[in-house]
Design a protein around this motif. Structure first.
Motif, mmCIF file in Angstrom:
data_model
loop_
_atom_site.group_PDB
_atom_site.id
_atom_site.type_symbol
_atom_site.label_atom_id
_atom_site.label_comp_id
_atom_site.label_asym_id
_atom_site.label_seq_id
_atom_site.Cartn_x
_atom_site.Cartn_y
_atom_site.Cartn_z
ATOM 1 N N SER A 1 0.822 -1.183 -0.100
ATOM 2 C CA SER A 1 -0.261 -0.207 -0.100
ATOM 3 C C SER A 1 0.945 1.324 -0.014
ATOM 4 O O SER A 1 1.854 1.283 0.913
ATOM 5 N N GLY A 2 0.423 2.223 -0.995
ATOM 6 C CA GLY A 2 1.238 3.359 -0.930
ATOM 7 C C GLY A 2 2.338 3.241 -1.871
ATOM 8 O O GLY A 2 3.215 4.322 -2.009
ATOM 9 N N LYS B 1 1.177 2.186 -7.073
ATOM 10 C CA LYS B 1 0.414 1.474 -8.208
ATOM 11 C C LYS B 1 -0.706 2.208 -8.971
ATOM 12 O O LYS B 1 -0.976 2.278 -9.911
ATOM 13 N N SER B 2 -1.698 2.650 -7.947
ATOM 14 C CA SER B 2 -2.712 3.308 -8.266
ATOM 15 C C SER B 2 -2.296 4.661 -9.215
ATOM 16 O O SER B 2 -2.842 5.039 -10.420
ATOM 17 N N THR B 3 -1.356 5.344 -8.550
ATOM 18 C CA THR B 3 -1.008 6.466 -9.343
ATOM 19 C C THR B 3 -0.364 6.149 -10.583
ATOM 20 O O THR B 3 -0.637 7.013 -11.671
#
Ligand SMILES: Nc1ncnc2c1ncn2[C@@H]1O[C@H](COP(=O)(O)OP(=O)(O)OP(=O)(O)O)[C@@H](O)[C@H]1O
Ligand SMILES: [Mg+2]
Length: 245
Positions: free
Chosen positions: A41-42, A45-47
């Motif tokens: 998390s952080g 990946k989403s970015t």
């Protein structure tokens, strides 16, 4: 002969204020390949996915879609987002529209597809994701897995060339995860080019052509699923896999 290149990212950097989230990220995705992106998390990946379909803008680096360098200043980003579709953890369906209306909305409004054609294509897509009996249902009456399959059909309705999935099953009850992964596997088998952020390692192994491990904004390791899962080279990858498997 090398496969056609669908997406290429070179030295991508992105910061939110002081927080440097993507650090010289390189990525290349060939046609019909499935690249699975894993990481804590952080880790960014989403970015990275959001930069690829221009929901977020990179600070520097280059993004190529089918060999063409895309910049927000010079390109119609709505057109790019049609070509690079995205499915999110939370499905974001329109609650006041039926399943079929959700699927045909964008083709009619954005692509100006004649309504009859949009309906015909929308129904075919809903049949494909196993929701042929739910055209007229409202999202609130569906299970999470069904909602996510509607979201996938809605994305496919724009006829994307690449599909990005950001943890599409992580908001689902465990018993509903399988049906969504099955839909994604079918899509992969049909030759869709996909980049998938997921914690489903079974899916990564079975469907992924490549796995990419991200840590602290960098690609730490990239390889075939078998290699990366069974014989990780980097210490950080070993630690990450040890923590989740
Ligand atoms: N819009 C934003 N503004 C400020 N910081 C952000 C923004 N979006 C993401 N971040 C920060 O950037 C870092 C990377 O976030 P990102 O969402 O890309 O991580 P992730 O790998 O997808 O994590 P997760 O597995 O939790 O979804 C995090 O520290 C996050 O707090
Ligand atoms: Mg994320």
């Amino acid at each position: 002969m090398a496969n056609k290149e669908m997406v290429r990212v070179e030295k991508l950097n992105k910061a939110f204020g002081e927080l440097h989230v993507l650090k010289n990220v390189d990525l290349r995705v060939e046609e019909s390949n499935v690249v699975v992106l894993i990481g804590a998390s952080g880790s960014g990946k989403s970015t990275l996915l959001r930069c690829l379909n221009f929901l977020e803008f990179k600070d520097d680096g280059r993004i190529f879609i089918e060999g063409e360098q895309v910049e927000k200043e010079t390109h119609n980003l709505n057109e790019i987002r049609q070509r690079v579709g995205m499915v999110f953890q939370h499905f974001n369906l329109f609650p006041h529209k039926t399943v079929l209306e959700n699927v045909i909305e964008a083709p009619i409004i954005v692509k100006r597809t004649p309504k009859n054609n949009a309906i015909e294509e929308g129904k075919a897509l809903l049949n494909k994701v196993g929701l042929g009996d739910k055209y007229d249902a409202y999202p609130s009456t569906l299970s999470g897995g069904q909602k996510q399959r509607v979201a996938i059909a809605r994305s496919l309705a724009m006829k994307p060339e690449v599909m990005l999935f950001d943890e599409p099953t992580s908001a689902l009850d465990p018993e509903l995860v399988g049906e969504v992964l099955t839909t994604m596997k079918e899509l992969a088998d049909e030759g869709m080019t996909m980049v998938v952020v997921t914690h489903e390692m079974g899916f990564a192994r079975e469907v992924g052509d490549w796995v990419m491990y991200m840590h602290d904004g960098k690609i730490v390791e990239y390889g075939r699923p078998q290699e990366l899962f069974d014989h990780p080279k980097e210490q950080r990858t070993k630690e990450f896999l040890g923590s989740i498997l």
